[in-house]
Design a protein around this motif. Structure first.
Motif, PDB file in Angstrom:
ATOM      1  N   LEU A   1      -4.041 -17.260   0.995  1.00  0.00           N
ATOM      2  CA  LEU A   1      -5.457 -17.028   1.255  1.00  0.00           C
ATOM      3  C   LEU A   1      -5.771 -15.533   1.195  1.00  0.00           C
ATOM      4  O   LEU A   1      -6.834 -15.129   0.704  1.00  0.00           O
ATOM      5  N   GLY A   2      -4.846 -14.713   1.667  1.00  0.00           N
ATOM      6  CA  GLY A   2      -5.015 -13.271   1.545  1.00  0.00           C
ATOM      7  C   GLY A   2      -5.119 -12.851   0.093  1.00  0.00           C
ATOM      8  O   GLY A   2      -5.963 -12.015  -0.274  1.00  0.00           O
ATOM      9  N   GLN A   3      -4.270 -13.425  -0.760  1.00  0.00           N
ATOM     10  CA  GLN A   3      -4.326 -13.126  -2.191  1.00  0.00           C
ATOM     11  C   GLN A   3      -5.687 -13.506  -2.778  1.00  0.00           C
ATOM     12  O   GLN A   3      -6.260 -12.783  -3.600  1.00  0.00           O
ATOM     13  N   CYS A   4      -6.177 -14.656  -2.341  1.00  0.00           N
ATOM     14  CA  CYS A   4      -7.470 -15.135  -2.823  1.00  0.00           C
ATOM     15  C   CYS A   4      -8.586 -14.166  -2.419  1.00  0.00           C
ATOM     16  O   CYS A   4      -9.432 -13.791  -3.247  1.00  0.00           O
TER      17      CYS A   4
ATOM     18  N   LEU B   1       3.315  -6.604   1.099  1.00  0.00           N
ATOM     19  CA  LEU B   1       2.868  -5.880  -0.089  1.00  0.00           C
ATOM     20  C   LEU B   1       1.380  -6.103  -0.328  1.00  0.00           C
ATOM     21  O   LEU B   1       0.646  -5.162  -0.665  1.00  0.00           O
ATOM     22  N   GLY B   2       0.940  -7.333  -0.146  1.00  0.00           N
ATOM     23  CA  GLY B   2      -0.483  -7.623  -0.317  1.00  0.00           C
ATOM     24  C   GLY B   2      -1.338  -6.868   0.673  1.00  0.00           C
ATOM     25  O   GLY B   2      -2.405  -6.334   0.316  1.00  0.00           O
ATOM     26  N   ARG B   3      -0.872  -6.808   1.923  1.00  0.00           N
ATOM     27  CA  ARG B   3      -1.658  -6.074   2.923  1.00  0.00           C
ATOM     28  C   ARG B   3      -1.675  -4.583   2.622  1.00  0.00           C
ATOM     29  O   ARG B   3      -2.697  -3.910   2.801  1.00  0.00           O
ATOM     30  N   ALA B   4      -0.537  -4.043   2.138  1.00  0.00           N
ATOM     31  CA  ALA B   4      -0.498  -2.632   1.751  1.00  0.00           C
ATOM     32  C   ALA B   4      -1.537  -2.342   0.675  1.00  0.00           C
ATOM     33  O   ALA B   4      -2.287  -1.350   0.754  1.00  0.00           O
ATOM     34  N   LYS B   5      -1.616  -3.209  -0.329  1.00  0.00           N
ATOM     35  CA  LYS B   5      -2.594  -3.015  -1.405  1.00  0.00           C
ATOM     36  C   LYS B   5      -4.018  -3.155  -0.878  1.00  0.00           C
ATOM     37  O   LYS B   5      -4.919  -2.418  -1.310  1.00  0.00           O
ATOM     38  N   ALA B   6      -4.222  -4.110   0.037  1.00  0.00           N
ATOM     39  CA  ALA B   6      -5.561  -4.286   0.603  1.00  0.00           C
ATOM     40  C   ALA B   6      -5.970  -3.061   1.424  1.00  0.00           C
ATOM     41  O   ALA B   6      -7.126  -2.602   1.341  1.00  0.00           O
ATOM     42  N   TYR B   7      -5.048  -2.532   2.229  1.00  0.00           N
ATOM     43  CA  TYR B   7      -5.343  -1.303   2.961  1.00  0.00           C
ATOM     44  C   TYR B   7      -5.674  -0.169   1.992  1.00  0.00           C
ATOM     45  O   TYR B   7      -6.613   0.609   2.210  1.00  0.00           O
ATOM     46  N   GLU B   8      -4.895  -0.069   0.913  1.00  0.00           N
ATOM     47  CA  GLU B   8      -5.138   0.978  -0.077  1.00  0.00           C
ATOM     48  C   GLU B   8      -6.522   0.823  -0.707  1.00  0.00           C
ATOM     49  O   GLU B   8      -7.276   1.796  -0.833  1.00  0.00           O
ATOM     50  N   GLU B   9      -6.857  -0.406  -1.074  1.00  0.00           N
ATOM     51  CA  GLU B   9      -8.164  -0.672  -1.674  1.00  0.00           C
ATOM     52  C   GLU B   9      -9.303  -0.408  -0.699  1.00  0.00           C
ATOM     53  O   GLU B   9     -10.409  -0.041  -1.105  1.00  0.00           O
ATOM     54  N   GLY B  10      -9.036  -0.583   0.600  1.00  0.00           N
ATOM     55  CA  GLY B  10     -10.050  -0.332   1.620  1.00  0.00           C
ATOM     56  C   GLY B  10     -10.099   1.105   2.096  1.00  0.00           C
ATOM     57  O   GLY B  10     -10.876   1.431   3.004  1.00  0.00           O
ATOM     58  N   GLY B  11      -9.274   1.972   1.521  1.00  0.00           N
ATOM     59  CA  GLY B  11      -9.283   3.390   1.890  1.00  0.00           C
ATOM     60  C   GLY B  11      -8.557   3.705   3.176  1.00  0.00           C
ATOM     61  O   GLY B  11      -8.711   4.813   3.717  1.00  0.00           O
ATOM     62  N   GLU B  12      -7.731   2.778   3.686  1.00  0.00           N
ATOM     63  CA  GLU B  12      -6.986   3.015   4.929  1.00  0.00           C
ATOM     64  C   GLU B  12      -5.597   3.528   4.560  1.00  0.00           C
ATOM     65  O   GLU B  12      -4.608   2.798   4.565  1.00  0.00           O
ATOM     66  N   THR B  13      -5.540   4.830   4.267  1.00  0.00           N
ATOM     67  CA  THR B  13      -4.333   5.432   3.688  1.00  0.00           C
ATOM     68  C   THR B  13      -3.128   5.330   4.597  1.00  0.00           C
ATOM     69  O   THR B  13      -2.033   4.924   4.152  1.00  0.00           O
ATOM     70  N   ASP B  14      -3.268   5.700   5.849  1.00  0.00           N
ATOM     71  CA  ASP B  14      -2.118   5.695   6.757  1.00  0.00           C
ATOM     72  C   ASP B  14      -1.541   4.295   6.919  1.00  0.00           C
ATOM     73  O   ASP B  14      -0.314   4.109   6.905  1.00  0.00           O
TER      74      ASP B  14
ATOM     75  N   ALA C   1       7.319  -0.248   4.897  1.00  0.00           N
ATOM     76  CA  ALA C   1       7.973  -1.462   5.393  1.00  0.00           C
ATOM     77  C   ALA C   1       8.462  -2.326   4.235  1.00  0.00           C
ATOM     78  O   ALA C   1       9.545  -2.922   4.297  1.00  0.00           O
ATOM     79  N   VAL C   2       7.665  -2.395   3.176  1.00  0.00           N
ATOM     80  CA  VAL C   2       8.063  -3.141   1.978  1.00  0.00           C
ATOM     81  C   VAL C   2       9.339  -2.560   1.389  1.00  0.00           C
ATOM     82  O   VAL C   2      10.301  -3.274   1.068  1.00  0.00           O
ATOM     83  N   LEU C   3       9.374  -1.233   1.250  1.00  0.00           N
ATOM     84  CA  LEU C   3      10.526  -0.575   0.641  1.00  0.00           C
ATOM     85  C   LEU C   3      11.762  -0.629   1.527  1.00  0.00           C
ATOM     86  O   LEU C   3      12.887  -0.585   1.028  1.00  0.00           O
ATOM     87  N   ALA C   4      11.564  -0.748   2.830  1.00  0.00           N
ATOM     88  CA  ALA C   4      12.700  -0.948   3.732  1.00  0.00           C
ATOM     89  C   ALA C   4      13.344  -2.312   3.498  1.00  0.00           C
ATOM     90  O   ALA C   4      14.555  -2.486   3.675  1.00  0.00           O
ATOM     91  N   LEU C   5      12.520  -3.281   3.047  1.00  0.00           N
ATOM     92  CA  LEU C   5      13.041  -4.608   2.738  1.00  0.00           C
ATOM     93  C   LEU C   5      13.634  -4.682   1.334  1.00  0.00           C
ATOM     94  O   LEU C   5      14.601  -5.402   1.089  1.00  0.00           O
ATOM     95  N   ASP C   6      13.034  -3.942   0.393  1.00  0.00           N
ATOM     96  CA  ASP C   6      13.509  -3.953  -0.981  1.00  0.00           C
ATOM     97  C   ASP C   6      13.188  -2.607  -1.628  1.00  0.00           C
ATOM     98  O   ASP C   6      12.061  -2.362  -2.062  1.00  0.00           O
ATOM     99  N   ALA C   7      14.198  -1.747  -1.697  1.00  0.00           N
ATOM    100  CA  ALA C   7      13.994  -0.387  -2.204  1.00  0.00           C
ATOM    101  C   ALA C   7      13.870  -0.333  -3.719  1.00  0.00           C
ATOM    102  O   ALA C   7      13.645   0.747  -4.280  1.00  0.00           O
ATOM    103  N   THR C   8      13.977  -1.464  -4.408  1.00  0.00           N
ATOM    104  CA  THR C   8      13.911  -1.476  -5.870  1.00  0.00           C
ATOM    105  C   THR C   8      12.508  -1.748  -6.408  1.00  0.00           C
ATOM    106  O   THR C   8      12.316  -1.830  -7.623  1.00  0.00           O
ATOM    107  N   LEU C   9      11.529  -1.879  -5.542  1.00  0.00           N
ATOM    108  CA  LEU C   9      10.170  -2.198  -5.988  1.00  0.00           C
ATOM    109  C   LEU C   9       9.468  -0.923  -6.450  1.00  0.00           C
ATOM    110  O   LEU C   9       8.828  -0.218  -5.667  1.00  0.00           O
TER     111      LEU C   9
END
Length: 308
Positions: A197-200, A229-242, A250-258
């Motif tokens: 639903l978040g993706q939608c 990752l989706g929430r990170a992109k949503a925060y970025e799109e909403g201008g919430e940089t921090d 947190a994403v990269l702590a789970l998978d540093a290859t992204l």
């Protein structure tokens, strides 16, 4: 019970030592055990053993023929067995055969059983067809069979969740939203549907709603990569940089290859004036994906600003 724990070896050992001797003289129980063994070998064993799975399904057919079960139950068990073979064909990437096995099974049950008998299994056959079409990317056909499944069994959350994901891929966002919401209404919480639903909502441009649904998913499964990752992109799109930087970290702590997460965080670090951290991210992203020109361009901009 052992399979519920993921303990395949103990399950097989128990069947060999205890199960088979117990069912030797009972064809009905022997059929059930053979089917279970087929599923264990073809679905859960690593690596999957499709040949062994088929072998047990054939032994199951022989047991069905030998049993004295009622005629209606015999019809059902025959189709149930072939549904197991359809699963194997799907795993073998032979989707046309999987679909035909399910279609013919559905037609067989309609021919030999009353309309009120084994309705649940009939809906599962339609559902299996829908899943195969969805995996093939045949969206219109998948949608048709998901809708037919829901018409027969309208209270199962997962059907709505999966139909919504097909609608999402078809860019029918309002219909997808309605199905996701119905899925949530019908079931105890599970993180996948909130992530979807978040993706939608992100696709709709409803950033605040997207963040809310990703957060619901992460409350249930904090290590779910797609929701984070989706929430990170949503925060970025909403201008919430921090907040976006925190989620990308947190994403990269789970998978540093992204590399995409590294690139996105690198941009945010740059915009926040954290140039050396930005450079480190672009260096790492380029090491992972050197053919992406945009990464090199962004790295050059950071280096120029550092050298000023």
């Amino acid at each position: 019970s052992h399979m519920g724990r993921g303990d395949v070896d103990t399950s097989l050992e128990l069947a060999d030592q205890v199960g088979f001797p117990l069912v030797e003289k009972n064809a009905d129980r022997r059929n059930h055990l053979f089917y279970l063994m087929a599923i264990i070998h073809a679905r859960f064993k690593k690596p999957r053993d499709f040949l062994k799975g088929e072998e047990y399904l054939e032994r199951g057919l022989a047991a069905i023929a030998e049993s004295d079960m009622a005629e209606g139950e015999r019809h059902f068990q025959l189709v149930f067995n072939r549904n197991g073979l359809a699963m194997i064909r799907n795993f073998q990437r032979r989707p046309a055969e999987a679909i035909e096995l399910c279609r013919s099974g559905y037609a067989y049950l309609n021919e030999h059983l009353g309309s009120d008998e084994h309705r649940l299994h009939r809906s599962i056959l339609l559902y299996n067809i829908a899943q195969v079409y969805a995996a093939m990317g045949a969206h219109a056909e998948a949608l048709e069979y998901y809708s037919a499944t829901i018409a027969q069994d309208p209270n199962y959350s997962e059907y709505y969740n999966e139909r919504a994901s097909v609608l999402l891929q078809m860019d029918r966002l309002k219909e997808a939203e309605a199905d996701y919401l119905r899925a949530i209404e019908l079931s105890p919480p599970y993180f996948e549907v909130f992530t979807n639903l978040g993706q939608c909502y992100r696709r709709m441009g409803a950033v605040a709603e997207a963040i809310k649904q990703y957060s619901n998913a992460l409350d249930l499964e904090p290590k779910h990569l797609l929701a984070r990752l989706g929430r990170a992109k949503a925060y970025e799109e909403g201008g919430e940089t921090d907040a976006a930087i925190e989620d990308y970290s947190a994403v990269l702590a789970l998978d540093a290859t992204l590399w995409e997460a590294l690139g996105s965080r690198g941009v945010l670090f740059y915009e926040a004036g954290r140039l050396h951290e930005s450079l480190a991210d672009f260096d790492s992203a380029i090491e992972l994906k050197p053919e992406i020109a945009e990464l090199h361009e962004n790295r050059a901009i950071v280096l120029t600003d550092i050298e000023k």
